[in-house]
Design a protein around this motif. Sequence first.
Motif, PDB file in Angstrom:
ATOM      1  N   THR A 103      20.641   3.756  -8.461  1.00  0.00           N
ATOM      2  CA  THR A 103      21.932   3.088  -8.377  1.00  0.00           C
ATOM      3  C   THR A 103      22.686   3.197  -9.701  1.00  0.00           C
ATOM      4  OG1 THR A 103      21.086   0.948  -9.134  1.00  0.00           O
ATOM      5  CG2 THR A 103      20.883   1.429  -6.776  1.00  0.00           C
ATOM      6  N   THR A 104      23.907   2.663  -9.687  1.00  0.00           N
ATOM      7  CA  THR A 104      24.689   2.620 -10.929  1.00  0.00           C
ATOM      8  C   THR A 104      24.345   1.405 -11.771  1.00  0.00           C
ATOM      9  OG1 THR A 104      26.528   1.386  -9.943  1.00  0.00           O
ATOM     10  CG2 THR A 104      26.592   3.793  -9.765  1.00  0.00           C
ATOM     11  N   GLY A 105      23.586   0.469 -11.219  1.00  0.00           N
ATOM     12  CA  GLY A 105      23.213  -0.749 -11.923  1.00  0.00           C
ATOM     13  C   GLY A 105      22.452  -1.677 -10.989  1.00  0.00           C
ATOM     14  N   THR A 106      22.269  -2.914 -11.403  1.00  0.00           N
ATOM     15  CA  THR A 106      21.349  -3.802 -10.701  1.00  0.00           C
ATOM     16  C   THR A 106      21.997  -4.823  -9.785  1.00  0.00           C
ATOM     17  OG1 THR A 106      21.334  -5.326 -12.592  1.00  0.00           O
ATOM     18  CG2 THR A 106      19.645  -3.600 -12.551  1.00  0.00           C
ATOM     19  N   THR A 107      23.321  -4.950  -9.809  1.00  0.00           N
ATOM     20  CA  THR A 107      23.996  -5.993  -9.047  1.00  0.00           C
ATOM     21  C   THR A 107      24.881  -5.375  -7.976  1.00  0.00           C
ATOM     22  OG1 THR A 107      24.068  -7.312 -11.075  1.00  0.00           O
ATOM     23  CG2 THR A 107      25.402  -8.075  -9.223  1.00  0.00           C
ATOM     24  N   HIS A 158      27.805  -2.793  -8.528  1.00  0.00           N
ATOM     25  CA  HIS A 158      27.199  -1.461  -8.602  1.00  0.00           C
ATOM     26  C   HIS A 158      26.953  -0.890  -7.215  1.00  0.00           C
ATOM     27  CE1 HIS A 158      26.666  -1.927 -12.904  1.00  0.00           C
ATOM     28  NE2 HIS A 158      26.144  -3.121 -12.692  1.00  0.00           N
ATOM     29  N   GLY A 159      26.699   0.420  -7.175  1.00  0.00           N
ATOM     30  CA  GLY A 159      26.486   1.094  -5.905  1.00  0.00           C
ATOM     31  C   GLY A 159      25.294   2.028  -5.945  1.00  0.00           C
ATOM     32  N   VAL A 160      24.883   2.465  -4.760  1.00  0.00           N
ATOM     33  CA  VAL A 160      23.766   3.396  -4.609  1.00  0.00           C
ATOM     34  C   VAL A 160      24.263   4.816  -4.847  1.00  0.00           C
ATOM     35  CG1 VAL A 160      22.060   4.326  -2.985  1.00  0.00           C
ATOM     36  CG2 VAL A 160      22.621   1.871  -2.946  1.00  0.00           C
ATOM     37  N   CYS A 161      23.513   5.593  -5.624  1.00  0.00           N
ATOM     38  CA  CYS A 161      23.874   7.004  -5.805  1.00  0.00           C
ATOM     39  C   CYS A 161      22.796   7.952  -5.260  1.00  0.00           C
ATOM     40  CB  CYS A 161      24.207   7.320  -7.262  1.00  0.00           C
ATOM     41  SG  CYS A 161      23.030   6.775  -8.483  1.00  0.00           S
ATOM     42  N   ARG A 170      18.821  11.672  -0.109  1.00  0.00           N
ATOM     43  CA  ARG A 170      20.237  11.985   0.041  1.00  0.00           C
ATOM     44  C   ARG A 170      20.991  11.415  -1.151  1.00  0.00           C
ATOM     45  NH1 ARG A 170      22.503  12.520   5.131  1.00  0.00           N
ATOM     46  NH2 ARG A 170      24.396  13.074   3.955  1.00  0.00           N
ATOM     47  N   LEU A 171      21.876  12.218  -1.726  1.00  0.00           N
ATOM     48  CA  LEU A 171      22.795  11.702  -2.721  1.00  0.00           C
ATOM     49  C   LEU A 171      23.873  10.880  -2.026  1.00  0.00           C
ATOM     50  CD1 LEU A 171      23.170  14.815  -5.039  1.00  0.00           C
ATOM     51  CD2 LEU A 171      22.025  12.661  -5.604  1.00  0.00           C
ATOM     52  N   VAL A 172      24.393   9.886  -2.728  1.00  0.00           N
ATOM     53  CA  VAL A 172      25.375   8.960  -2.180  1.00  0.00           C
ATOM     54  C   VAL A 172      26.500   8.790  -3.198  1.00  0.00           C
ATOM     55  CG1 VAL A 172      25.764   6.621  -1.306  1.00  0.00           C
ATOM     56  CG2 VAL A 172      23.534   7.715  -0.968  1.00  0.00           C
ATOM     57  N   ASN A 173      27.728   8.780  -2.713  1.00  0.00           N
ATOM     58  CA  ASN A 173      28.856   8.485  -3.597  1.00  0.00           C
ATOM     59  C   ASN A 173      28.905   6.972  -3.794  1.00  0.00           C
ATOM     60  OD1 ASN A 173      31.414   7.977  -4.756  1.00  0.00           O
ATOM     61  ND2 ASN A 173      32.256   9.834  -3.824  1.00  0.00           N
ATOM     62  N   PRO A 174      28.694   6.471  -5.008  1.00  0.00           N
ATOM     63  CA  PRO A 174      28.654   5.023  -5.219  1.00  0.00           C
ATOM     64  C   PRO A 174      30.025   4.365  -5.254  1.00  0.00           C
ATOM     65  CG  PRO A 174      28.322   6.142  -7.297  1.00  0.00           C
ATOM     66  CD  PRO A 174      28.395   7.224  -6.246  1.00  0.00           C
ATOM     67  N   GLY A 175      31.068   5.179  -5.261  1.00  0.00           N
ATOM     68  CA  GLY A 175      32.414   4.612  -5.251  1.00  0.00           C
ATOM     69  C   GLY A 175      32.878   4.081  -6.585  1.00  0.00           C
ATOM     70  N   ARG A 176      32.151   4.415  -7.632  1.00  0.00           N
ATOM     71  CA  ARG A 176      32.500   3.970  -8.991  1.00  0.00           C
ATOM     72  C   ARG A 176      31.791   4.876  -9.982  1.00  0.00           C
ATOM     73  NH1 ARG A 176      30.451  -1.427  -7.113  1.00  0.00           N
ATOM     74  NH2 ARG A 176      30.687  -0.210  -5.195  1.00  0.00           N
ATOM     75  N   PRO A 188      28.359  11.667   0.733  1.00  0.00           N
ATOM     76  CA  PRO A 188      28.853  10.646   1.666  1.00  0.00           C
ATOM     77  C   PRO A 188      28.711   9.237   1.094  1.00  0.00           C
ATOM     78  CG  PRO A 188      26.706  11.468   2.361  1.00  0.00           C
ATOM     79  CD  PRO A 188      27.136  12.333   1.211  1.00  0.00           C
ATOM     80  N   TRP A 189      29.411   8.291   1.723  1.00  0.00           N
ATOM     81  CA  TRP A 189      29.362   6.899   1.305  1.00  0.00           C
ATOM     82  C   TRP A 189      28.068   6.248   1.792  1.00  0.00           C
ATOM     83  CZ3 TRP A 189      32.942   6.276  -2.171  1.00  0.00           C
ATOM     84  CH2 TRP A 189      34.157   6.956  -2.061  1.00  0.00           C
ATOM     85  N   TRP A 190      27.718   5.123   1.141  1.00  0.00           N
ATOM     86  CA  TRP A 190      26.458   4.426   1.417  1.00  0.00           C
ATOM     87  C   TRP A 190      26.320   4.024   2.886  1.00  0.00           C
ATOM     88  CZ3 TRP A 190      21.708   3.771   0.644  1.00  0.00           C
ATOM     89  CH2 TRP A 190      21.024   2.576   0.934  1.00  0.00           C
ATOM     90  N   HIS A 191      27.336   3.438   3.465  1.00  0.00           N
ATOM     91  CA  HIS A 191      27.212   2.963   4.845  1.00  0.00           C
ATOM     92  C   HIS A 191      27.095   4.116   5.833  1.00  0.00           C
ATOM     93  CE1 HIS A 191      27.543  -1.448   4.624  1.00  0.00           C
ATOM     94  NE2 HIS A 191      28.183  -1.206   3.488  1.00  0.00           N
TER      95      HIS A 191
END
Length: 252
Positions: free
Chosen positions: A15-19, A23-26, A50-56, A77-80
């Motif tokens: 992820t990009t961080g812990t919260t 933060h988002g999943v990458c 799978r790689l994920v676009n975390p949106g940030r 792709p996005w997380w959802h």
Amino acid sequence: MAATPQIIRVIDLETTGTTPDQHGVCEIGWQDVAQGADGNWDLEGDGGSRLVNPGRPIPPLTMAVHHIRDQDVADAPWWHDVARPILNPWPPRVALAAHRASFEEQFCTPALTRGADWICTWKCALRLWPDTPGFSNQFLRYYRDPPGLDHERGLPAHRAFPDAYVTAFHLRDMLNEAGVEQLVAWSKLPGLLPRVRYGPYRGKEWREVDDDALDAFLHDRDIDIRYTAEVERGRRRGDPLTPRAAREPSLF
């Protein structure tokens, strides 16, 4: 009608961080562990990631851990869009698992998992292998040296599939030792720490802590420490019941 196979899916997130709010999943990785006809559990299938676009943006601090860069996920792709088919595949999994699963559970919400139970291999390792000097995923990997683990397939560390693959070997051995229901039950409780984490008793077993120090640990900010102190206090009082959860710390 054929019985639904007993399969547990191990999940690991980068992820990009812990919260989750910030933060988002990458990246998400997975590896299945299945029960064979002989009743024994073993790894099943190849797993994947799978790689994920975390949106940030991914902060440099977290890039330095997993080495996933913004340009690597720009077209992902996005997380959802990624999460549901991985977290809730067919046939349905008996449970999901992760090492320190509380982290994955923040991002893998019940809406995405259909309320699946989780097994925390960290909490279960505390119970099953209390004499182990450390309990991180990678420490257990090298300390235990699980049979069948392919060294190169488990690298690089801190990427989603290799970490899920390593965790799956710990889970396999835990399932063969204790079974699904017990692992799920332990995972719903705080961690039962085999040794004291800090202070004058650091590194000592809890039975070595004097009563006054134990009473202080009952009010610690860490839920695992509070819970472990409760269990030890119950042992000293001859209480056969394990506390179901640690109480909130007292402010006074």
